[in-house]
Motif scaffolding. Structure first.
Motif, PDB file in Angstrom:
ATOM      1  N   PRO A 187     -80.508  19.749 -37.324  1.00 53.18           N
ATOM      2  CA  PRO A 187     -79.706  19.911 -38.547  1.00 53.18           C
ATOM      3  C   PRO A 187     -78.250  19.481 -38.381  1.00 53.18           C
ATOM      4  N   GLU A 188     -77.677  19.744 -37.209  1.00 48.67           N
ATOM      5  CA  GLU A 188     -76.271  19.372 -37.002  1.00 48.67           C
ATOM      6  C   GLU A 188     -76.061  17.868 -36.872  1.00 48.67           C
ATOM      7  N   SER A 189     -77.144  17.118 -36.788  1.00 47.82           N
ATOM      8  CA  SER A 189     -77.055  15.655 -36.674  1.00 47.82           C
ATOM      9  C   SER A 189     -77.495  14.953 -37.953  1.00 47.82           C
ATOM     10  N   ALA A 190     -77.493  15.683 -39.058  1.00 48.56           N
ATOM     11  CA  ALA A 190     -77.998  15.117 -40.312  1.00 48.56           C
ATOM     12  C   ALA A 190     -77.240  13.867 -40.732  1.00 48.56           C
ATOM     13  N   ALA A 191     -75.965  13.764 -40.359  1.00 48.14           N
ATOM     14  CA  ALA A 191     -75.173  12.598 -40.764  1.00 48.14           C
ATOM     15  C   ALA A 191     -75.694  11.301 -40.147  1.00 48.14           C
ATOM     16  N   TRP A 192     -76.467  11.391 -39.079  1.00 48.33           N
ATOM     17  CA  TRP A 192     -77.027  10.208 -38.438  1.00 48.33           C
ATOM     18  C   TRP A 192     -78.262   9.688 -39.181  1.00 48.33           C
ATOM     19  N   ALA A 193     -78.877  10.520 -39.995  1.00 45.79           N
ATOM     20  CA  ALA A 193     -80.175  10.193 -40.582  1.00 45.79           C
ATOM     21  C   ALA A 193     -80.027   9.274 -41.781  1.00 45.79           C
ATOM     22  N   THR A 194     -81.053   8.455 -41.991  1.00 44.85           N
ATOM     23  CA  THR A 194     -81.212   7.675 -43.210  1.00 44.85           C
ATOM     24  C   THR A 194     -82.596   8.004 -43.768  1.00 44.85           C
ATOM     25  N   PRO A 195     -82.882   7.627 -44.993  1.00 43.89           N
ATOM     26  CA  PRO A 195     -84.227   7.882 -45.519  1.00 43.89           C
ATOM     27  C   PRO A 195     -85.331   7.213 -44.712  1.00 43.89           C
ATOM     28  N   GLU A 196     -84.981   6.186 -43.924  1.00 43.53           N
ATOM     29  CA  GLU A 196     -85.986   5.434 -43.174  1.00 43.53           C
ATOM     30  C   GLU A 196     -86.057   5.823 -41.709  1.00 43.53           C
ATOM     31  N   THR A 197     -85.240   6.778 -41.252  1.00 44.95           N
ATOM     32  CA  THR A 197     -85.194   7.101 -39.827  1.00 44.95           C
ATOM     33  C   THR A 197     -86.556   7.588 -39.329  1.00 44.95           C
ATOM     34  N   GLY A 198     -87.038   6.953 -38.264  1.00 42.82           N
ATOM     35  CA  GLY A 198     -88.330   7.298 -37.672  1.00 42.82           C
ATOM     36  C   GLY A 198     -88.768   6.182 -36.741  1.00 42.82           C
ATOM     37  N   TRP A 199     -90.049   6.176 -36.391  1.00 43.92           N
ATOM     38  CA  TRP A 199     -90.590   5.107 -35.540  1.00 43.92           C
ATOM     39  C   TRP A 199     -91.057   3.950 -36.415  1.00 43.92           C
ATOM     40  N   HIS A 200     -90.659   2.728 -36.049  1.00 45.17           N
ATOM     41  CA  HIS A 200     -91.058   1.522 -36.777  1.00 45.17           C
ATOM     42  C   HIS A 200     -91.571   0.486 -35.786  1.00 45.17           C
ATOM     43  N   ALA A 201     -92.786   0.021 -35.985  1.00 46.06           N
ATOM     44  CA  ALA A 201     -93.330  -1.069 -35.168  1.00 46.06           C
ATOM     45  C   ALA A 201     -92.796  -2.397 -35.697  1.00 46.06           C
ATOM     46  N   LEU A 202     -92.332  -3.237 -34.796  1.00 43.50           N
ATOM     47  CA  LEU A 202     -91.860  -4.567 -35.176  1.00 43.50           C
ATOM     48  C   LEU A 202     -92.955  -5.620 -35.027  1.00 43.50           C
ATOM     49  N   ARG A 203     -93.679  -5.543 -33.908  1.00 49.23           N
ATOM     50  CA  ARG A 203     -94.705  -6.559 -33.653  1.00 49.23           C
ATOM     51  C   ARG A 203     -95.574  -6.091 -32.498  1.00 49.23           C
ATOM     52  N   SER A 204     -96.858  -6.478 -32.524  1.00 51.83           N
ATOM     53  CA  SER A 204     -97.779  -6.194 -31.430  1.00 51.83           C
ATOM     54  C   SER A 204     -98.115  -7.476 -30.693  1.00 51.83           C
ATOM     55  N   ILE A 205     -98.524  -7.324 -29.434  1.00 50.35           N
ATOM     56  CA  ILE A 205     -98.958  -8.496 -28.667  1.00 50.35           C
ATOM     57  C   ILE A 205    -100.108  -9.188 -29.413  1.00 50.35           C
ATOM     58  N   GLY A 206    -100.012 -10.482 -29.518  1.00 48.28           N
ATOM     59  CA  GLY A 206    -101.019 -11.253 -30.235  1.00 48.28           C
ATOM     60  C   GLY A 206    -100.611 -11.606 -31.645  1.00 48.28           C
ATOM     61  N   GLU A 207     -99.607 -10.895 -32.193  1.00 48.50           N
ATOM     62  CA  GLU A 207     -99.137 -11.204 -33.540  1.00 48.50           C
ATOM     63  C   GLU A 207     -98.038 -12.258 -33.490  1.00 48.50           C
ATOM     64  N   GLN A 208     -98.219 -13.300 -34.261  1.00 47.47           N
ATOM     65  CA  GLN A 208     -97.189 -14.343 -34.400  1.00 47.47           C
ATOM     66  C   GLN A 208     -96.712 -14.873 -33.042  1.00 47.47           C
ATOM     67  N   GLY A 209     -97.648 -14.958 -32.107  1.00 48.94           N
ATOM     68  CA  GLY A 209     -97.329 -15.575 -30.822  1.00 48.94           C
ATOM     69  C   GLY A 209     -96.708 -14.674 -29.781  1.00 48.94           C
ATOM     70  N   LEU A 210     -96.426 -13.397 -30.105  1.00 51.98           N
ATOM     71  CA  LEU A 210     -95.815 -12.517 -29.110  1.00 51.98           C
ATOM     72  C   LEU A 210     -96.788 -12.302 -27.952  1.00 51.98           C
ATOM     73  N   GLY A 211     -96.328 -12.544 -26.749  1.00 55.63           N
ATOM     74  CA  GLY A 211     -97.175 -12.435 -25.562  1.00 55.63           C
ATOM     75  C   GLY A 211     -97.608 -13.767 -25.013  1.00 55.63           C
TER      76      GLY A 211
END
Length: 613
Positions: free
Chosen positions: A66-90
């Motif tokens: 609660p004391e760190s609420a100023a750091w939060a945004t509505p989107e704060t959380g875990w977000h995957a950017l890309r997996s191996i095999g997608e768009q050539g990554l790897g």
């Protein structure tokens, strides 16, 4: 002044008196108005995950306190950017797009071991660099876009950067760092053992990963040999997104987990991820922001018997430069191991011939001595310089340094407190008393059994404060950032019923400091927790909370804190998740999508505005 003093006008005594009387009275003292100091910006702190309810097949992120609420945004959380095999990554293709050995396993044209991630900015473009941690590895480049609400998106194709082909490519890149001068500092783990290399077949006895990949992959690309691998590469990106790269031979060759430059721009701490016998090293560059020349030191841990703490001293391994070493590595006739050392296995009694020293290096006992300089070397001093860098762990053992640590992993630094930590995966094996075994009748000059720490299968984080220091010969070290203690500050748990306790750190791997927040992030690479965790540890208070949970058996790795504009992010990789509980038969190329490593981030975090005084 040559004027006549009598020419100056004079005053009567009454005039003087009137002058003094007319002087105003001193003002009455008034208390100055003191403005209240502004409240400091809120610290970034988390509400820990419920360790009794972790999902088996997804990444789970903790919320903010609660004391760190100023750091939060509505989107704060875990977000995957890309997996191996997608768009050539790897992809491990050659620069012309052709695969290395797509038809031959385990060396496919993809690497499923996504590790360290960094964000690099060139002009108006934002790029993510990702380590592909395979024996024939790569650094992948992915274009990143940032939206107005702070979310990051991977766009276009991911592709390997052609920046180290001239030095044999990159080998098993692990952790890394974006330096204060804007370069990307990489690493090469699990250096191949040059003692057992056959230059005719280009194979190494007992090394199936090497034999099954590199000699064939490089058959038509300049050839290869062990001394091309086990270094610290540095990449510099151009405005267009391409990169140039060098390998820093001056910083030594061993199993580099990470090379971490502290805030003076020249002192570098280098961890050695080798099982059953690793060292810990420090490099002090001649010039700040230039890692091409300097002095290398190996740690001597004078551990207090039966404890997990002790004094840290530094053995001077000498000065060297990349330019001096390059001709012995990148030439038509690279130097051979037997030109640097005389080596043999101990006899049946565990002892060596008189001219050889019994040393513990790379997890085994070996009989070793420096070779006599042949025609290739100008002097014994030059041979020692080359040996100190191409066979750093062996040379350090000969010089009396400690090479009994168990898997030196990440290094973290908090500049505001001048504290630095090293993660050790476990305190076992060579860190226990009586290991290595000193054979009966041993009369050599070296101390062989340095450490008798308490057993901890779960490992810990060790460190101390930086300051002035001298080497073991009494010579001052030209740095104000010398670590002189190595004390366990976190961890040390024992295994219970085949696992580490749920609320204890299990086999710490990558660790990373968050400046100005007093936090150290600790990631796990363990089979002793069903879900590996990312912990936020506050050294000042000793508290720690789990902030990220991976799918069963996946390693959490490759994390680094980055700030772009008004937002902060913790980049991370979830390596080889086994969502269905099975092992993929091809660890170097995902055959089913559920096994693909994931690259993503925890965030976005709104960076707090520091109030003006």
């Amino acid at each position: 002044d040559h004027r006549d003093l009598h020419s100056f006008p004079t005053r009567r005594s009454s005039d003087l008196l009137s002058t003094f009387v007319a002087c105003p009275k001193p003002p009455v003292a008034v208390e100055p108005v003191v403005k209240a100091a502004p409240e400091p910006p809120p610290a970034l702190r988390f509400v820990g995950l419920d360790l009794a309810a972790l999902p088996a097949d997804t990444v789970l992120a903790a919320g903010l306190a609660p004391e760190s609420a100023a750091w939060a945004t509505p989107e704060t959380g875990w977000h995957a950017l890309r997996s191996i095999g997608e768009q050539g990554l790897g992809s491990l293709n050659h620069p012309d797009g052709s695969p290395y050995m797509a038809e031959r396993k385990p060396f496919t044209d993809f690497c499923n071991e996504a590790d360290f991630n960094a964000l690099m900015q060139t002009d108006d473009a934002l790029w993510m660099l990702t380590h592909l941690e395979c024996s024939r590895g790569a650094v992948a480049r992915t274009r990143i876009e940032q939206s107005d609400n702070g979310l990051l998106t991977a766009v276009g194709q991911s592709e390997p950067i052609d920046s180290l082909e001239h030095a044999g490519g990159v080998y098993t890149p692990c952790a890394g760092q974006v330096t204060s001068w804007g370069s990307f500092l990489s690493s090469e783990e699990y250096e191949p053992n040059a003692r057992h290399f056959d230059p005719e077949t280009m194979e190494i006895k007992g090394n199936s990963y090497w034999n099954g990949s590199l000699p064939r992959a490089f058959k038509d690309h300049g050839g290869t040999h062990p001394y091309r691998y086990g270094w610290v590469p540095e990449l510099t990106m151009t405005a267009e997104g391409s990169a140039t790269g060098v390998k820093h031979y001056a910083m030594g060759r061993f199993s580099h987990e990470i090379a971490l430059v502290v805030d003076d721009g020249k002192t570098v701490y280098l961890s050695d991820d080798n099982s059953r016998g690793s060292g810990f090293f420090m490099f002090v560059g001649d010039v700040a922001q230039d890692l091409g020349a300097g002095t290398l030191y190996a740690a001597l841990w004078e551990q207090e018997s039966g404890t997990a703490k002790g004094k840290l001293s530094w053995v001077n391994l000498g000065h060297a430069s990349d330019a001096e070493l390059a001709p012995f590595i990148e030439s038509e006739t690279p130097v051979r191991f037997d030109e640097l050392f005389i080596a043999a296995d101990p006899g049946e009694d565990g002892l060596c011939e008189k001219e050889l020293e019994l040393v513990h290096a790379a997890g085994r006992m070996e009989c070793l001595a420096l070779a006599e300089p042949g025609e290739r070397f100008e002097s014994a001093e030059q041979l020692a310089m080359v040996a100190s860098r191409l066979e750093t762990r062996r040379y350090a053992a000969l010089m009396g340094a400690t090479v009994e640590l168990e898997k030196g992993e990440g290094v973290a630094y908090l500049p505001e407190s001048q504290e630095l930590w090293l993660a050790l995966s476990a305190s076992k094996s060579s860190m226990l008393a009586g290991n290595p075994v000193v054979p009966e009748g041993y009369s050599g000059t070296l101390k062989l059994d340095h450490i008798d720490a308490p057993l901890s299968e779960c490992g810990g984080v060790f460190g101390g404060r930086l300051g002035k220091g001298s080497d073991t010969a009494g010579e001052p070290i030209k740095s104000q950032r010398v670590l002189t203690r190595l004390d366990q500050d976190e961890g040390g748990a024992r295994m219970v019923d085949g696992a580490c306790p749920a609320d204890a750190i299990a086999n710490p791997d990558n660790i990373s400091g968050l400046p100005k927040q007093g936090l150290v992030f600790i990631g796990e690479d363990s089979g002793l927790h069903a879900n590996n965790l990312l912990w936020a540890w506050e050294p000042a208070s000793g508290t720690k909370v789990p902030v990220l949970s991976t799918p069963n058996h996946a390693e959490i790795t490759g994390f680094s804190w980055v700030e772009v504009g008004s937002y902060g992010y913790l980049l991370a990789s979830v390596q080889h998740p086994q969502v269905d509980g099975s092992m993929d038969p091809a660890p170097y190329g995902p055959e089913t999508q559920h096994m693909a490593s994931i690259v993503g981030y925890l965030g976005p975090f709104k960076l707090p505005v520091t109030p003006a005084l």
